[in-house]
Design a protein around this motif. Structure first.
Motif, mmCIF file in Angstrom:
data_model
loop_
_atom_site.group_PDB
_atom_site.id
_atom_site.type_symbol
_atom_site.label_atom_id
_atom_site.label_comp_id
_atom_site.label_asym_id
_atom_site.label_seq_id
_atom_site.Cartn_x
_atom_site.Cartn_y
_atom_site.Cartn_z
ATOM 1 N N LEU A 85 17.099 5.181 75.471
ATOM 2 C CA LEU A 85 18.331 4.572 75.957
ATOM 3 C C LEU A 85 17.998 3.764 77.207
ATOM 4 O O LEU A 85 17.233 4.217 78.061
ATOM 5 N N GLU A 86 18.602 2.581 77.313
ATOM 6 C CA GLU A 86 18.303 1.687 78.424
ATOM 7 C C GLU A 86 19.452 1.677 79.428
ATOM 8 O O GLU A 86 20.622 1.638 79.056
ATOM 9 N N SER A 87 19.086 1.694 80.694
ATOM 10 C CA SER A 87 20.033 1.622 81.802
ATOM 11 C C SER A 87 19.758 0.370 82.615
ATOM 12 O O SER A 87 18.613 -0.059 82.731
ATOM 13 N N ASP A 111 8.421 5.000 88.663
ATOM 14 C CA ASP A 111 8.039 3.632 88.336
ATOM 15 C C ASP A 111 6.835 3.685 87.413
ATOM 16 O O ASP A 111 5.988 4.569 87.540
ATOM 17 N N TYR A 112 6.776 2.771 86.481
ATOM 18 C CA TYR A 112 5.609 2.610 85.614
ATOM 19 C C TYR A 112 5.491 1.125 85.320
ATOM 20 O O TYR A 112 6.365 0.349 85.733
ATOM 21 N N PRO A 113 4.425 0.671 84.677
ATOM 22 C CA PRO A 113 4.200 -0.775 84.555
ATOM 23 C C PRO A 113 5.343 -1.581 83.934
ATOM 24 O O PRO A 113 5.458 -2.771 84.196
ATOM 25 N N GLY A 125 16.441 20.747 72.737
ATOM 26 C CA GLY A 125 15.068 20.389 73.063
ATOM 27 C C GLY A 125 14.666 18.997 72.619
ATOM 28 O O GLY A 125 13.514 18.605 72.778
ATOM 29 N N ASN A 126 15.603 18.228 72.056
ATOM 30 C CA ASN A 126 15.306 16.845 71.701
ATOM 31 C C ASN A 126 15.138 16.042 72.987
ATOM 32 O O ASN A 126 15.980 16.113 73.884
ATOM 33 N N ARG A 127 14.063 15.271 73.069
ATOM 34 C CA ARG A 127 13.806 14.455 74.256
ATOM 35 C C ARG A 127 14.505 13.104 74.109
ATOM 36 O O ARG A 127 14.408 12.469 73.060
ATOM 37 N N ILE A 128 15.176 12.695 75.183
ATOM 38 C CA ILE A 128 15.855 11.400 75.223
ATOM 39 C C ILE A 128 15.161 10.578 76.308
ATOM 40 O O ILE A 128 15.215 10.925 77.490
ATOM 41 N N ALA A 129 14.486 9.513 75.902
ATOM 42 C CA ALA A 129 13.788 8.643 76.850
ATOM 43 C C ALA A 129 14.807 7.726 77.499
ATOM 44 O O ALA A 129 15.540 7.024 76.810
ATOM 45 N N LEU A 130 14.852 7.743 78.826
ATOM 46 C CA LEU A 130 15.766 6.904 79.585
ATOM 47 C C LEU A 130 14.923 5.882 80.335
ATOM 48 O O LEU A 130 13.986 6.246 81.044
ATOM 49 N N ARG A 131 15.250 4.599 80.163
ATOM 50 C CA ARG A 131 14.418 3.540 80.707
ATOM 51 C C ARG A 131 15.253 2.454 81.376
ATOM 52 O O ARG A 131 16.383 2.209 81.001
ATOM 53 N N GLN A 132 14.617 1.800 82.354
ATOM 54 C CA GLN A 132 15.123 0.572 82.944
ATOM 55 C C GLN A 132 13.984 -0.425 82.878
ATOM 56 O O GLN A 132 12.896 -0.155 83.379
ATOM 57 N N ARG A 133 14.221 -1.557 82.238
ATOM 58 C CA ARG A 133 13.159 -2.564 82.099
ATOM 59 C C ARG A 133 12.899 -3.257 83.424
ATOM 60 O O ARG A 133 13.757 -3.340 84.280
ATOM 61 N N GLY A 134 11.693 -3.793 83.535
ATOM 62 C CA GLY A 134 11.322 -4.561 84.699
ATOM 63 C C GLY A 134 9.999 -4.051 85.239
ATOM 64 O O GLY A 134 9.419 -3.101 84.732
ATOM 65 N N GLY A 135 9.530 -4.688 86.298
ATOM 66 C CA GLY A 135 8.292 -4.238 86.943
ATOM 67 C C GLY A 135 8.564 -2.969 87.719
ATOM 68 O O GLY A 135 9.641 -2.393 87.651
#
Length: 139
Positions: A85-87, A111-113, A125-135
Protein backbone atom coordinates in the motif's frame (compact mmCIF):
# COMPACT_ATOMS: atom_id res chain seq x y z
CA UNK A 1 -8.77 -9.02 -23.23
CA UNK A 2 -8.02 -8.34 -19.56
CA UNK A 3 -9.06 -4.90 -18.34
CA UNK A 4 -8.16 -4.71 -14.64
CA UNK A 5 -7.39 -6.52 -11.41
CA UNK A 6 -10.66 -7.11 -9.53
CA UNK A 7 -9.60 -8.71 -6.25
CA UNK A 8 -6.54 -9.72 -4.31
CA UNK A 9 -7.23 -12.40 -1.70
CA UNK A 10 -6.01 -12.04 1.86
CA UNK A 11 -6.60 -15.25 3.83
CA UNK A 12 -7.96 -14.61 7.32
CA UNK A 13 -9.22 -16.77 10.18
CA UNK A 14 -11.79 -14.29 11.54
CA UNK A 15 -13.46 -12.01 8.99
CA UNK A 16 -14.96 -9.65 11.59
CA UNK A 17 -11.61 -9.15 13.35
CA UNK A 18 -9.88 -8.61 9.98
CA UNK A 19 -12.57 -6.17 8.86
CA UNK A 20 -11.95 -4.10 12.02
CA UNK A 21 -8.19 -4.17 11.39
CA UNK A 22 -8.36 -3.14 7.74
CA UNK A 23 -11.05 -0.47 8.23
CA UNK A 24 -10.70 0.89 11.78
CA UNK A 25 -6.92 0.57 12.05
CA UNK A 26 -5.54 0.91 8.50
CA UNK A 27 -8.34 3.14 7.19
CA UNK A 28 -9.55 1.09 4.22
CA UNK A 29 -13.26 1.12 3.43
CA UNK A 30 -15.66 -1.82 3.41
CA UNK A 31 -16.96 -2.42 -0.11
CA UNK A 32 -18.92 -5.70 -0.24
CA UNK A 33 -20.31 -7.80 2.60
CA UNK A 34 -22.52 -10.56 1.26
CA UNK A 35 -23.39 -13.99 2.61
CA UNK A 36 -23.27 -16.39 -0.34
CA UNK A 37 -23.51 -20.14 -0.83
CA UNK A 38 -19.73 -20.55 -0.41
CA UNK A 39 -19.55 -18.31 2.64
CA UNK A 40 -19.24 -14.64 3.41
CA UNK A 41 -17.87 -12.54 0.54
CA UNK A 42 -16.19 -9.57 2.23
CA UNK A 43 -14.06 -6.94 0.50
CA UNK A 44 -12.23 -3.77 1.51
CA UNK A 45 -10.37 -1.19 -0.54
CA UNK A 46 -8.32 1.97 -0.40
CA UNK A 47 -10.69 4.95 -0.76
CA UNK A 48 -10.60 6.14 -4.38
CA UNK A 49 -9.00 2.92 -5.71
CA UNK A 50 -10.91 0.37 -7.78
CA UNK A 51 -8.89 -2.59 -6.46
CA UNK A 52 -10.57 -4.62 -3.71
CA UNK A 53 -9.04 -6.98 -1.17
CA UNK A 54 -11.11 -10.10 -0.55
CA UNK A 55 -10.91 -11.10 3.13
CA UNK A 56 -11.42 -14.81 2.61
CA UNK A 57 -11.88 -17.24 5.52
CA UNK A 58 -9.41 -20.06 5.95
CA UNK A 59 -8.88 -22.47 8.84
CA UNK A 60 -6.15 -21.64 11.34
CA UNK A 61 -2.84 -23.23 10.42
CA UNK A 62 -3.27 -22.95 6.65
CA UNK A 63 -1.05 -20.60 4.69
CA UNK A 64 2.20 -19.08 5.84
CA UNK A 65 1.63 -16.50 8.59
CA UNK A 66 4.64 -14.36 9.48
CA UNK A 67 6.94 -15.88 12.10
CA UNK A 68 9.24 -12.88 12.32
CA UNK A 69 12.08 -14.96 10.86
CA UNK A 70 13.42 -14.49 7.32
CA UNK A 71 12.25 -17.15 4.89
CA UNK A 72 14.61 -18.99 2.57
CA UNK A 73 15.50 -16.86 -0.41
CA UNK A 74 14.70 -13.50 1.17
CA UNK A 75 17.20 -10.78 0.48
CA UNK A 76 18.60 -8.61 3.20
CA UNK A 77 16.75 -10.55 5.90
CA UNK A 78 13.51 -8.63 5.19
CA UNK A 79 10.23 -10.37 4.53
CA UNK A 80 8.08 -8.61 1.96
CA UNK A 81 4.39 -8.07 2.43
CA UNK A 82 1.97 -9.83 0.13
CA UNK A 83 0.18 -6.51 -0.36
CA UNK A 84 1.90 -3.16 -0.94
CA UNK A 85 0.00 0.00 0.00
CA UNK A 86 1.32 3.44 -0.93
CA UNK A 87 1.16 6.55 1.24
CA UNK A 88 1.90 10.14 0.27
CA UNK A 89 3.22 10.77 3.82
CA UNK A 90 4.21 7.45 5.38
CA UNK A 91 5.72 8.88 8.56
CA UNK A 92 2.53 10.82 9.32
CA UNK A 93 0.32 7.82 8.51
CA UNK A 94 2.57 5.56 10.60
CA UNK A 95 1.93 7.74 13.67
CA UNK A 96 -1.84 7.45 13.13
CA UNK A 97 -1.69 3.67 12.60
CA UNK A 98 0.56 3.18 15.63
CA UNK A 99 -1.94 5.14 17.76
CA UNK A 100 -4.70 2.85 16.42
CA UNK A 101 -2.77 -0.22 17.59
CA UNK A 102 -1.32 -1.51 14.31
CA UNK A 103 1.65 -3.87 14.83
CA UNK A 104 4.82 -3.18 12.82
CA UNK A 105 8.03 -5.10 12.11
CA UNK A 106 10.21 -2.28 13.46
CA UNK A 107 9.77 0.76 15.72
CA UNK A 108 9.82 3.44 12.97
CA UNK A 109 9.64 3.70 9.16
CA UNK A 110 13.04 3.66 7.47
CA UNK A 111 14.53 5.39 4.47
CA UNK A 112 15.70 3.11 1.68
CA UNK A 113 16.86 3.79 -1.90
CA UNK A 114 13.31 4.02 -3.29
CA UNK A 115 11.63 6.05 -0.52
CA UNK A 116 10.36 5.18 2.96
CA UNK A 117 9.13 1.78 4.13
CA UNK A 118 7.73 -0.25 7.01
CA UNK A 119 5.80 -3.51 7.27
CA UNK A 120 2.55 -3.88 9.20
CA UNK A 121 1.23 -7.24 10.37
CA UNK A 122 -2.49 -8.03 10.40
CA UNK A 123 -4.15 -10.19 13.10
CA UNK A 124 -3.42 -13.37 11.08
CA UNK A 125 0.25 -12.59 10.52
CA UNK A 126 -0.19 -11.39 6.94
CA UNK A 127 2.45 -8.75 6.20
CA UNK A 128 1.29 -5.48 4.65
CA UNK A 129 4.10 -3.51 2.99
CA UNK A 130 3.60 0.23 3.49
CA UNK A 131 5.61 2.47 1.18
CA UNK A 132 6.17 6.08 0.18
CA UNK A 133 7.90 6.55 -3.17
CA UNK A 134 10.83 8.86 -3.62
CA UNK A 135 14.47 9.10 -2.62
CA UNK A 136 15.65 8.84 0.97
CA UNK A 137 13.23 10.71 3.19
CA UNK A 138 10.53 10.45 0.52
CA UNK A 139 11.98 13.32 -1.51
Amino acid sequence: MLTSVMYVTINVTDQDRSLRFYTDQLGLEKRVDHQGPEGRFLTVGVPGSALEFLLWPRPAGMGQPDTGQPAAGETGGRALGSVFLESDDLRKDFAVWRDRGVTFDQPEPEDYPFGVRIEAVDPDGNRIALRQRGGAGGA
